[in-house]
Design a protein around this motif. Structure first.
Motif, PDB file in Angstrom:
ATOM      1  N   GLY A 130       0.781  -1.221   0.000  1.00 20.67           N
ATOM      2  CA  GLY A 130       0.000   0.000   0.000  1.00 20.67           C
ATOM      3  C   GLY A 130       0.816   1.276   0.000  1.00 20.67           C
ATOM      4  O   GLY A 130       1.923   1.323   0.553  1.00 20.67           O
TER       5      GLY A 130
ATOM      6  N   ASP B 187      -8.727  -3.088   8.841  1.00 20.08           N
ATOM      7  CA  ASP B 187      -9.211  -2.210   7.776  1.00 20.08           C
ATOM      8  C   ASP B 187      -9.011  -2.929   6.448  1.00 20.08           C
ATOM      9  O   ASP B 187      -7.893  -3.019   5.936  1.00 20.08           O
ATOM     10  CB  ASP B 187      -8.442  -0.884   7.790  1.00 20.08           C
TER      11      ASP B 187
ATOM     12  N   GLY C 247     -10.706  -2.095   3.641  1.00 19.86           N
ATOM     13  CA  GLY C 247     -11.066  -1.237   2.521  1.00 19.86           C
ATOM     14  C   GLY C 247     -12.482  -1.427   2.036  1.00 19.86           C
ATOM     15  O   GLY C 247     -12.822  -0.984   0.931  1.00 19.86           O
TER      16      GLY C 247
ATOM     17  N   LYS D 111      -5.649  -3.567   0.894  1.00 15.75           N
ATOM     18  CA  LYS D 111      -5.962  -3.520   2.320  1.00 15.75           C
ATOM     19  C   LYS D 111      -6.493  -4.866   2.814  1.00 15.75           C
ATOM     20  O   LYS D 111      -6.195  -5.287   3.939  1.00 15.75           O
ATOM     21  CB  LYS D 111      -6.965  -2.414   2.612  1.00 15.75           C
TER      22      LYS D 111
END
Length: 412
Positions: A263, A372, A374, A383
């Motif tokens: 990411g 998390d 996404g 994610k």
């Protein structure tokens, strides 16, 4: 008896056909009212003259063959059921036959347009081979059939689609293009979704990013190759392209280095990634200027596929099409065009197929545990992939950073 049945059936079919024709006729009439009462006034406020408006909609009717239409007064269809939608390994996206064909044509065209591409790169900073790659991916280097009238598509979808507000804005933008005189209504061709010309720009993107590079006074992304390529370059430049940097490198990530570090929000310098033991799969060193720049881990199939360290320019490709696979495709195709290289060296593992509903269930479980992911959309973006890897590590498993059937039941 049979004759009476056939006669009755024929009468019912004729009645249904008549009702359908009447319903379409009523809808077409409401469409004309919508254009005259709603769109005309909004277009005028946006600077579109009555003459341009009349020319744009002369003879235009609804295009009933477009997907995702919702007749006025009807409820929109239920969202596509994830229980029937499959998710497959990214491998399916990277057809070697397709890539080889595009690369062969792309090399020839890059040579043909070399002077123009050099001028474009000097102005915008984007290497020509990446522009040719996007050109090839979007419209087959301008050879793909783009048969629809943009005005008809956008007007139809503004009137009766699942996203009318979006298409209404794009319709007004298309009318502004006509007002400026860059293209005639009949020549303004688009895809079924309203994306126009060789770069496949929506009208709003055209207004913001299209350029006149051949100097004829018109921004013609339909017929002018220099305009089309320069418009792609301007788009990428304005989205943050970093001059002098590549898009990324295929690497080998050692087993002891977690794959759960993907990411743009977990960027390090490439030199720092190198210190963890990550190396280019080619055996070549990272270029020195790249070592000083930011890099991000990317494992689109987790440990089941090729692994990468990408630069911020990878995410600029994603501004064109928000897909890891798209950005990888364009990057790899550009490398093939420029250097004659081939496919990724890492192999795409056979991870089978899963239902998107299964992945969404797993995502919701991870969310419930504080991860998390996404959004629980049934698609494992970075994610979700790194959340899977983090969960696996905490559960004492070897991180793979990719969903599989075992994980659906294990992550509860």
């Amino acid at each position: 008896m049979v004759l009476r049945f056939v006669t009755a059936l024929a009468a019912l079919v004729a009645l249904a056909t008549s009702v359908a024709a009447q319903s379409r006729g009523d809808t077409e009439a409401r469409f004309r009212t919508f254009l005259e009462n709603d769109i005309r006034a909004e277009a005028a406020r946006a600077g579109v003259s009555g003459q341009t408006f009349a020319a744009a909609f002369s003879g235009v009717s609804l295009d009933w063959d477009l997907p995702d239409l919702v007749a006025p007064g009807s409820a929109p269809p239920a969202e596509r059921r994830q229980s029937q939608a499959e998710f497959r390994s990214p491998a399916a996206y990277f057809s070697e036959q397709s890539l080889q064909g595009l690369a062969s044509s792309g090399r020839s065209l890059a040579q043909r347009y070399q002077p123009v591409l050099q001028q474009i790169e000097a102005r915008y900073g984007v290497p020509g081979h990446f522009l040719v790659a996007i050109w090839g991916r979007e419209s087959g280097f301008g050879q793909a059939a783009i048969p629809h009238s943009a005005i008809r598509v956008l007007a139809t979808k503004a009137f009766m689609s699942t996203r009318p507000d979006l298409f209404r804005r794009e319709l007004i933008a298309a009318l502004q293009i006509l007002e400026r005189g860059d293209i005639s209504p009949g020549a303004m061709k688009s895809s079924w979704a309203g994306a126009m010309g060789q770069p496949q720009f929506l009208p709003s993107s055209y207004l913001e990013y299209a350029v006149d590079f051949d100097g004829d006074g018109r921004r013609d992304i339909w017929n002018s190759v220099p305009d089309a390529l320069a418009s792609i370059a301007n788009y990428l430049a304005q989205k943050g392209w970093q001059r002098g940097r590549d898009w990324g490198f295929e690497v080998v990530i050692p087993d002891g280095v977690s794959c759960a570090q993907e990411g743009p929000d977990r960027a390090r310098t490439i030199a720092e990634w190198e210190q963890t033991g990550i190396r280019r799969i080619s055996g070549n060193a990272f270029p020195e200027h790249e070592r000083r720049g930011a890099g991000m881990m990317l494992v689109p199939a987790g440990r089941h596929g090729p692994e990468f360290i990408v630069t911020p320019n990878f995410y600029v490709f994603k501004e064109y099409n928000n897909s890891d696979n798209y950005a990888l495709f364009v990057g790899n195709l550009g490398d093939r065009i420029a250097y004659g290289s081939g496919g990724f060296r890492g192999s795409w593992g056979n991870v089978g197929t899963m239902l998107r509903s299964d992945i969404a269930t797993m995502q919701r479980s991870l969310e419930g545990a504080g991860y998390d992911v996404g959004g629980a959309d049934g698609l494992p973006g970075f994610k979700t992939r790194r959340s899977i890897g983090e969960w696996q590590a905490r559960a004492g498993r070897a991180p793979t950073c990719f969903p599989d059937r075992d994980l659906v039941s294990a992550i509860r």
